[in-house]
Design a protein around this motif. Structure first.
Motif, PDB file in Angstrom:
ATOM      1  N   ASP A   5       0.805  -1.226   0.000  1.00  0.00           N
ATOM      2  CA  ASP A   5       0.000   0.000   0.000  1.00  0.00           C
ATOM      3  C   ASP A   5       0.834   1.270   0.000  1.00  0.00           C
ATOM      4  OD1 ASP A   5      -2.047  -1.846   0.137  1.00  0.00           O
ATOM      5  OD2 ASP A   5      -2.438  -1.512   2.265  1.00  0.00           O
ATOM      6  N   THR A  65      -2.049  -6.422  -0.898  1.00  0.00           N
ATOM      7  CA  THR A  65      -2.395  -7.776  -0.485  1.00  0.00           C
ATOM      8  C   THR A  65      -3.015  -8.488  -1.686  1.00  0.00           C
ATOM      9  OG1 THR A  65      -2.857  -6.935   1.718  1.00  0.00           O
ATOM     10  CG2 THR A  65      -3.727  -9.113   1.195  1.00  0.00           C
ATOM     11  N   THR A  68      -6.496  -7.819  -3.820  1.00  0.00           N
ATOM     12  CA  THR A  68      -6.988  -6.470  -3.567  1.00  0.00           C
ATOM     13  C   THR A  68      -6.886  -5.629  -4.840  1.00  0.00           C
ATOM     14  OG1 THR A  68      -6.226  -6.591  -1.279  1.00  0.00           O
ATOM     15  CG2 THR A  68      -6.679  -4.402  -2.150  1.00  0.00           C
ATOM     16  N   SER A  72      -9.440   0.402  -5.155  1.00  0.00           N
ATOM     17  CA  SER A  72     -10.250   0.467  -3.940  1.00  0.00           C
ATOM     18  C   SER A  72      -9.451   1.041  -2.770  1.00  0.00           C
ATOM     19  CB  SER A  72     -10.797  -0.923  -3.567  1.00  0.00           C
ATOM     20  OG  SER A  72      -9.740  -1.777  -3.153  1.00  0.00           O
ATOM     21  N   ILE A  73      -8.134   1.170  -2.938  1.00  0.00           N
ATOM     22  CA  ILE A  73      -7.269   1.699  -1.873  1.00  0.00           C
ATOM     23  C   ILE A  73      -6.858   3.138  -2.155  1.00  0.00           C
ATOM     24  CG2 ILE A  73      -5.049   1.418  -0.690  1.00  0.00           C
ATOM     25  CD1 ILE A  73      -5.172  -1.535  -1.398  1.00  0.00           C
TER      26      ILE A  73
END
Length: 143
Positions: A5, A65, A68, A72-73
């Motif tokens: 991330d 991760t 994922t 969306s992050i």
């Protein structure tokens, strides 16, 4: 990238990964006259120390991760430069209404391998930008 991330600028010519300017969110709330106000976030300094020339396509690389979706992050947003700060306004309030919309910049996602992705951004104009996650802003400057 070593950590999840945490997007980084990728220079395809030199094959270098350049870490973006990482900062926690600094909140700002400001009255604008008697009947209006605005709120959002800021970074100190009129420009990021991470600079890239303007080009048709910018590549960023991120490790997430497995399973994922990076979209969306991370939201990609342009800062507004005010004096010696980069400002991102999320809320504008008037005596009769409140607005919480802001313009996100779209980007493509291309899988490299499990958990690793390119974030492909096309035709960014000169300016100050950041990828925002829940916890951090990852800033860069297009010259």
């Amino acid at each position: 990238p070593e950590f999840n991330d945490k997007p980084a600028l990728y220079n395809a010519k030199s094959k270098q990964i350049i870490e973006l300017e990482k900062s926690q969110y600094n909140t700002i709330a400001k009255a604008k006259g008697l009947f209006s106000a605005e709120g959002g976030f800021f970074l100190n300094g009129a420009t990021s120390n991470i600079k890239t020339p303007k080009q048709d396509e910018l590549l960023f690389i991120v490790k997430v991760t497995p399973g994922t979706d990076p979209t969306s992050i991370f939201d990609l947003v342009q800062f507004e430069v005010r004096k010696n700060q980069r400002v991102f306004i999320t809320t504008k309030a008037k005596a009769t209404s409140t607005s919480t919309s802001f313009e996100k910049i779209g980007y493509e996602v291309k899988k490299i391998k499990e958990g690793f992705y390119y974030l492909i951004v096309n035709k960014l104009e000169k300016g100050e930008y950041f990828f925002g996650s829940n916890d951090f802003m990852f800033a860069f400057s297009v010259e």
